[in-house]
Write an enzyme that holds these catalytic residues in place. Structure first.
Site, PDB file in Angstrom:
ATOM      1  N   SER A 175      31.650  21.159  -3.845  1.00  0.00           N
ATOM      2  CA  SER A 175      30.299  20.841  -4.317  1.00  0.00           C
ATOM      3  C   SER A 175      30.209  19.421  -4.859  1.00  0.00           C
ATOM      4  O   SER A 175      29.116  18.859  -4.966  1.00  0.00           O
ATOM      5  CB  SER A 175      29.856  21.841  -5.389  1.00  0.00           C
ATOM      6  OG  SER A 175      30.641  21.693  -6.566  1.00  0.00           O
ATOM      7  N   ALA A 202      31.191  25.186 -13.841  1.00  0.00           N
ATOM      8  CA  ALA A 202      32.497  25.576 -13.293  1.00  0.00           C
ATOM      9  C   ALA A 202      32.467  25.653 -11.766  1.00  0.00           C
ATOM     10  O   ALA A 202      31.478  26.111 -11.189  1.00  0.00           O
ATOM     11  CB  ALA A 202      32.923  26.914 -13.892  1.00  0.00           C
ATOM     12  N   PRO A 203      33.529  25.182 -11.114  1.00  0.00           N
ATOM     13  CA  PRO A 203      34.792  24.654 -11.676  1.00  0.00           C
ATOM     14  C   PRO A 203      34.745  23.177 -12.077  1.00  0.00           C
ATOM     15  O   PRO A 203      35.765  22.621 -12.461  1.00  0.00           O
ATOM     16  CB  PRO A 203      35.791  24.874 -10.537  1.00  0.00           C
ATOM     17  CG  PRO A 203      34.969  24.719  -9.305  1.00  0.00           C
ATOM     18  CD  PRO A 203      33.618  25.325  -9.638  1.00  0.00           C
ATOM     19  N   GLY A 205      32.967  20.273 -10.356  1.00  0.00           N
ATOM     20  CA  GLY A 205      32.829  19.175  -9.403  1.00  0.00           C
ATOM     21  C   GLY A 205      31.796  18.147  -9.816  1.00  0.00           C
ATOM     22  O   GLY A 205      32.036  16.931  -9.732  1.00  0.00           O
ATOM     23  N   ASP A 221      29.284  26.517 -18.930  1.00  0.00           N
ATOM     24  CA  ASP A 221      29.631  27.626 -18.036  1.00  0.00           C
ATOM     25  C   ASP A 221      30.663  28.506 -18.737  1.00  0.00           C
ATOM     26  O   ASP A 221      31.581  27.993 -19.380  1.00  0.00           O
ATOM     27  CB  ASP A 221      30.208  27.110 -16.717  1.00  0.00           C
ATOM     28  CG  ASP A 221      30.100  28.138 -15.596  1.00  0.00           C
ATOM     29  OD1 ASP A 221      30.549  29.278 -15.782  1.00  0.00           O
ATOM     30  OD2 ASP A 221      29.555  27.791 -14.531  1.00  0.00           O
ATOM     31  N   ASP A 241      26.232  30.756 -21.712  1.00  0.00           N
ATOM     32  CA  ASP A 241      25.338  31.091 -20.606  1.00  0.00           C
ATOM     33  C   ASP A 241      24.424  29.893 -20.335  1.00  0.00           C
ATOM     34  O   ASP A 241      23.687  29.445 -21.221  1.00  0.00           O
ATOM     35  CB  ASP A 241      24.515  32.321 -20.983  1.00  0.00           C
ATOM     36  CG  ASP A 241      23.542  32.737 -19.884  1.00  0.00           C
ATOM     37  OD1 ASP A 241      23.598  32.140 -18.790  1.00  0.00           O
ATOM     38  OD2 ASP A 241      22.731  33.642 -20.115  1.00  0.00           O
ATOM     39  N   ASP A 259      23.786  23.410 -10.369  1.00  0.00           N
ATOM     40  CA  ASP A 259      24.204  23.919  -9.061  1.00  0.00           C
ATOM     41  C   ASP A 259      24.797  25.303  -9.296  1.00  0.00           C
ATOM     42  O   ASP A 259      25.996  25.449  -9.535  1.00  0.00           O
ATOM     43  CB  ASP A 259      25.231  22.975  -8.423  1.00  0.00           C
ATOM     44  CG  ASP A 259      25.675  23.441  -7.042  1.00  0.00           C
ATOM     45  OD1 ASP A 259      24.937  24.214  -6.412  1.00  0.00           O
ATOM     46  OD2 ASP A 259      26.777  23.036  -6.607  1.00  0.00           O
ATOM     47  N   LYS A 289      19.880  27.652  -3.960  1.00  0.00           N
ATOM     48  CA  LYS A 289      20.408  28.412  -2.824  1.00  0.00           C
ATOM     49  C   LYS A 289      19.283  29.250  -2.219  1.00  0.00           C
ATOM     50  O   LYS A 289      18.544  29.932  -2.940  1.00  0.00           O
ATOM     51  CB  LYS A 289      21.544  29.342  -3.269  1.00  0.00           C
ATOM     52  CG  LYS A 289      22.511  28.768  -4.282  1.00  0.00           C
ATOM     53  CD  LYS A 289      23.299  27.608  -3.744  1.00  0.00           C
ATOM     54  CE  LYS A 289      24.286  27.103  -4.800  1.00  0.00           C
ATOM     55  NZ  LYS A 289      25.007  25.898  -4.424  1.00  0.00           N
TER      56      LYS A 289
END
Length: 335
Positions: A175, A202-203, A205, A221, A241, A259, A289
């Protein structure tokens, strides 16, 4: 067959969505193929799924390399008739990515085209550049092969900003490439002294991308950070959250990143609207998404007059990036 208003080039596999989007925008979709579609209107800059648009292109055909090169040279000479070219101009040849061997055909025709042009207009040919312009309208020569013996060509094109980015071994995820690409749409990137809030980090990027430029990042996250984001002195990991995170009273971030693998409408309601309406960020890059929602309907919502982007954003761009899959990236600034 009448000359199309434009040829729109998209990511392979998204042709049907491009055609549906064209229909929803009143662009008059026409004949199409793998990675491309024509339309009656030349206004493909409004299309999220269009990567590159050729304006009023000529359809050129030929039985072999030399014939194709000759036809293209004639199309270019006709297209620039009356113009005086004094500086560098883009000369861009490409074609369907999934067609085996087509890349070699394109390269051969391009070489033969330059040989012909050099003989006829040597000074003009020497000013040509193979680099593809980044974003906006461009004047030059743009050729897109739909098959081994057929190509569309135009001296005018519109770039919507998508481009392939170089990976980084320290990036925690793929990402990372999306946010790197998105900076080109914004026309800016995080710099030292700026603050970034990365929701659903997370993770890490996107957090890593901002931190490597010297910006301070709050990465929100419950999941763990990895790679170049883990232990990075410029990245503060808040295990919380993302939907409930809010800046401190009176504070705002220079950038909002988001994202998340979540329903886009939940993100629009619970993150985009409050963050933009309250002015909690100055710029934003938000990835939505559409795997579980109709992307054309989602586009209509994003473009609607009551959307948070329309009401509280400015310079908003909705784009299907080169590195996007079933997702749309929205960039812009708050008013």
């Amino acid at each position: 067959m009448p000359k199309p208003g434009a040829l729109a080039i998209c990511q392979h596999g998204f042709e049907e969505l491009l055609l549906r989007e064209m229909g929803s925008l009143g662009l008059g979709p026409g004949p199409s193929g793998p990675g491309w579609a024509t339309c009656e209107s030349g206004d493909v800059g409004r299309s999220a799924f269009t990567h590159l648009g050729l304006e009023a292109p000529d359809l050129v055909s030929g039985a072999g390399v030399n014939e194709l090169a000759q036809r293209l040279e004639e199309a270019f000479s006709s297209g620039i008739r009356g113009e005086r070219i004094e500086g560098p101009w883009p000369c861009f040849f490409d074609g369907r990515q999934e067609a085996v061997g087509l890349g070699r055909r394109v390269a051969s025709v391009e070489k033969a085209f330059h040989t012909l042009l050099r003989r006829k207009l040597g000074r003009v040919e020497r000013l040509s550049r193979p680099d593809r312009p980044r974003i906006g309208p461009a004047r030059g020569f743009f050729v897109w092969f739909t098959d081994f013996g057929e190509a569309y060509a135009s001296c005018s094109a519109l770039m919507n900003g998508q481009r392939r980015m170089a990976d980084d071994d320290a990036a925690p995820s793929r990402s990372y490439l999306k946010v790197e690409e998105a900076y080109g749409l914004v026309g800016a990137e995080p710099v030292p002294g700026e603050s970034v809030c990365d929701l659903g980090a997370a993770p890490g990027g996107w957090s890593y991308s901002a931190a490597k430029r010297g910006a301070r990042v709050v990465a929100v996250d419950n999941g763990p950070l990895k790679g170049g984001a883990l232990g990075n002195p410029l990245v503060e990991h808040r295990q919380a959250d993302a939907f409930g995170f809010r800046p401190e009273a009176g504070a705002a971030f220079d950038w909002l990143f988001c994202d998340m693998l979540e329903d886009p409408r939940r993100i629009l309601t619970s993150i985009v609207r409050p963050w933009l309406s309250e002015g909690w960020c100055r710029r934003f890059i938000i990835n939505l998404k559409f795997g579980r929602v109709d992307p054309v309907e989602l586009l209509a919502e994003l473009r609607g007059g009551d959307s948070a982007f329309a009401r509280f954003g400015t310079g908003v761009r909705i784009t299907h990036l080169y590195h996007d899959r079933e997702e749309l990236t929205v960039t812009g600034m708050t008013k």
